[in-house]
Scaffold this active site. Structure first.
Site, PDB file in Angstrom:
ATOM      1  N   GLY A 192      -1.321  -1.570   6.517  1.00  0.00           N
ATOM      2  CA  GLY A 192      -1.390  -2.771   7.345  1.00  0.00           C
ATOM      3  C   GLY A 192      -2.784  -3.357   7.348  1.00  0.00           C
ATOM      4  O   GLY A 192      -3.533  -3.192   6.387  1.00  0.00           O
TER       5      GLY A 192
ATOM      6  N   ASP B 179      -9.275   0.414   5.311  1.00  0.00           N
ATOM      7  CA  ASP B 179      -9.004   1.705   5.954  1.00  0.00           C
ATOM      8  C   ASP B 179      -8.523   2.785   4.992  1.00  0.00           C
ATOM      9  O   ASP B 179      -8.672   3.969   5.256  1.00  0.00           O
ATOM     10  CB  ASP B 179      -7.932   1.510   7.031  1.00  0.00           C
ATOM     11  CG  ASP B 179      -6.622   1.025   6.421  1.00  0.00           C
ATOM     12  OD1 ASP B 179      -6.612  -0.092   5.854  1.00  0.00           O
ATOM     13  OD2 ASP B 179      -5.628   1.769   6.467  1.00  0.00           O
TER      14      ASP B 179
ATOM     15  N   ARG C 274     -15.115  -5.882  -0.125  1.00  0.00           N
ATOM     16  CA  ARG C 274     -14.549  -5.391   1.139  1.00  0.00           C
ATOM     17  C   ARG C 274     -13.880  -4.024   0.924  1.00  0.00           C
ATOM     18  O   ARG C 274     -13.144  -3.830  -0.033  1.00  0.00           O
ATOM     19  CB  ARG C 274     -13.527  -6.405   1.649  1.00  0.00           C
ATOM     20  CG  ARG C 274     -12.775  -5.978   2.917  1.00  0.00           C
ATOM     21  CD  ARG C 274     -11.425  -5.406   2.586  1.00  0.00           C
ATOM     22  NE  ARG C 274     -10.561  -5.274   3.761  1.00  0.00           N
ATOM     23  CZ  ARG C 274      -9.402  -4.628   3.752  1.00  0.00           C
ATOM     24  NH1 ARG C 274      -8.968  -4.070   2.642  1.00  0.00           N
ATOM     25  NH2 ARG C 274      -8.667  -4.552   4.832  1.00  0.00           N
ATOM     26  N   VAL C 275     -14.149  -3.091   1.818  1.00  0.00           N
ATOM     27  CA  VAL C 275     -13.481  -1.784   1.769  1.00  0.00           C
ATOM     28  C   VAL C 275     -12.579  -1.689   2.994  1.00  0.00           C
ATOM     29  O   VAL C 275     -12.992  -2.045   4.099  1.00  0.00           O
ATOM     30  CB  VAL C 275     -14.510  -0.632   1.764  1.00  0.00           C
ATOM     31  CG1 VAL C 275     -13.816   0.721   1.866  1.00  0.00           C
ATOM     32  CG2 VAL C 275     -15.365  -0.695   0.499  1.00  0.00           C
TER      33      VAL C 275
ATOM     34  N   THR D 194       0.873  -1.186   0.000  1.00  0.00           N
ATOM     35  CA  THR D 194       0.000   0.000   0.000  1.00  0.00           C
ATOM     36  C   THR D 194       0.904   1.228   0.000  1.00  0.00           C
ATOM     37  O   THR D 194       2.005   1.175   0.547  1.00  0.00           O
ATOM     38  CB  THR D 194      -0.871  -0.012   1.279  1.00  0.00           C
ATOM     39  OG1 THR D 194      -1.822  -1.047   1.158  1.00  0.00           O
ATOM     40  CG2 THR D 194      -1.576   1.303   1.523  1.00  0.00           C
TER      41      THR D 194
HETATM   42  N1  ASP Z   1      -4.423  -1.158   4.789  1.00  0.00           N
HETATM   43  C1  ASP Z   1      -4.688  -1.844   3.545  1.00  0.00           C
HETATM   44  C2  ASP Z   1      -6.053  -2.477   3.623  1.00  0.00           C
HETATM   45  O1  ASP Z   1      -6.373  -3.057   4.636  1.00  0.00           O
HETATM   46  C3  ASP Z   1      -3.673  -2.886   3.192  1.00  0.00           C
HETATM   47  C4  ASP Z   1      -2.222  -2.550   3.453  1.00  0.00           C
HETATM   48  O2  ASP Z   1      -1.893  -1.458   3.893  1.00  0.00           O
HETATM   49  O3  ASP Z   1      -1.362  -3.401   3.185  1.00  0.00           O
HETATM   50  O4  ASP Z   1      -6.759  -2.446   2.653  1.00  0.00           O
END
Ligand code: ASP
Length: 307
Positions: free
Chosen positions: A229, A209, A206-207, A178
C-alpha cells in the site's frame, strides 16, 4: 513433517486499485503457483526463509505483479525496486558488526536497485553475506553479482503493461501488485519477505516501506508480517512491527484489522497486511479497493482469495 508444529503460509499480490477483470484468472493462477512452491518447501521440512523466498521469486518473475519483472515505473519512467526480509530464529555469525557471536535475528534489504531480476534474493544476500541490513543501488547490484544472482539491463524489467500503467496512473492511487509472503515452518522459524517496484510515478530515488524492516516487513518470536500500500503511511506507523507486537494479546486477524485502522487514523492512506503467528494462525486486512492473497495450512490446503 514435524508433528509438533504445523506449517502455515500466506502471500499477497498487493493492495490498491482493482485490476482489470480479464487479468484476474491469470493473477490467481500465478499466486497459487507461488503459494504452491512455498508449500512444497514447508511440507518437506524446509525453512520458512526458503518458503517465503520461493513464493516471492515466483511473483517477481511474473509480469502480472509490481515486483521484479513488471515493476512499476518512477517519475523518470525507470524501474527502482525495494525488497526486504526478516527471519527468526536465525543463526548467522556474519550478521554481527562487532563479531561478538551469532545473532538469532536475521534481516536483509535492498533499495533503489535497477538491474537485479530477483531483489528478494539480493536482500537475502545482504542478510547472509554482510554484517549489514540495508544496501542501496549500485552497491547492492555489485553484491548480488558477487553472490551469483542474475543481473540484467534495467529495460529488461519493463513490461508493456507497466509502461501503459505509468502513462495512465501517474500520480494517482497506488497500483496493485507489490508482493509479500510470510510463513511458519515445522521447526518454528518465522519469516517475512516483501518486494516491490514501488508506487507508479514516485520521485526518482524515493525508497518505500518494502525496503524498511519494521515498516513493510517484520518478524519476531511471536509472528511475522508483510505490508503493501501507501509506503509513506506504512513507514510513519511502522505498520508490520505494530501488528506483530499486537499478537502477544490478540489473534492475527484482529491484529491485522487493528493495524490497518491505526494506519488510517494516524497517517491516512491505503494499505494491506498479511500476518502469521507462532501458532500458525493466519490474518489479513486491507482498506484498499482490492487485495489478492493465497494461503496454505495442512488443514485447509492451498486457497486463493480476491478480497
Ligand atoms: N508499499 C509499496 C511502496 O510504497 C507499494 C505497494 O505496496 O503498492 O513502495
Amino acid at each position: 513433517m514435524n508433528r509438533a508444529i504445523a506449517p502455515a503460509l500466506i502471500i499477497h499480490g498487493g493492495a490498491g486499485v482493482r485490476g482489470p477483470a480479464e487479468e484476474r484468472p491469470a493473477r490467481q493462477r500465478a499466486m497459487l503457483e507461488a503459494a504452491d512452491r512455498a508449500r512444497s518447501v514447508l511440507v518437506s521440512g524446509g525453512s520458512a526463509l526458503d518458503a517465503v523466498c520461493a513464493a516471492t521469486v515466483t511473483m517477481e518473475d511474473s509480469p502480472l505483479f509490481n515486483a521484479g519483472y513488471g515493476s512499476a515505473l518512477n517519475s523518470d519512467g525507470e524501474v527502482e525496486m525495494d525488497a526486504s526480509l526478516m527471519v527468526l530464529p536465525f543463526a548467522c555469525d556474519s550478521n554481527r558488526l562487532d563479531g561478538a557471536g551469532a545473532t538469532t535475528i536475521g534481516a536483509g534489504a535492498v533499495a533503489g536497485v535497477r538491474r537485479i531480476r530477483n531483489p528478494i534474493l539480493a536482500a537475502r544476500a545482504v542478510m547472509t553475506e554482510t554484517p549489514h541490513v540495508l544496501i542501496i543501488g549500485a552497491a547492492a547490484e555489485r553484491l548480488a553479482s558477487r553472490c551469483g544472482l542474475a543481473l540484467c539491463r534495467p529495460e529488461e524489467l519493463i513490461t508493456d503493461r507497466a509502461r501503459a500503467r505509468w502513462k495512465t496512473y501517474m500520480g494517482r492511487t497506488p497500483e496493485h501488485g507489490t508482493v509479500g509472503a510470510v510463513a511458519l515452518d515445522t521447526n518454528g522459524q518465522l519469516a517475512a519477505a516483501t518486494s516491490t517496484g514501488g508506487i507508479t510515478g514516485k520521485m526518482a530515488g524515493r525508497v518505500g516501506d518494502s525496503a524498511i524492516v519494521g515498516a513493510g516487513t517484520y518478524a519476531d518470536r511471536i509472528g511475522a508480517a508483510s505490508a503493501t500500500g501507501f509506503g509513506e503511511a506504512i513507514m510513519k506507523t511502522t505498520l508490520c512491527r505494530e501488528v506483530v507486537r499486537m499478537l502477544s494479546r490478540t489473534a492475527p486477524s484482529r491484529a491485522a484489522a487493528m493495524g490497518i485502522k491505526m494506519l488510517e487514523v494516524m497517517a491516512g492512506g491505503e494499505a494491506g497486511i498479511i500476518v502469521v503467528d507462532r501458532r500458525g494462525r493466519i490474518g489479513y486486512a486491507h482498506n484498499a479497493q482490492a487485495m489478492d492473497i493465497a494461503t496454505f495450512t495442512p488443514a485447509e490446503g492451498l486457497r486463493h482469495y480476491h478480497l
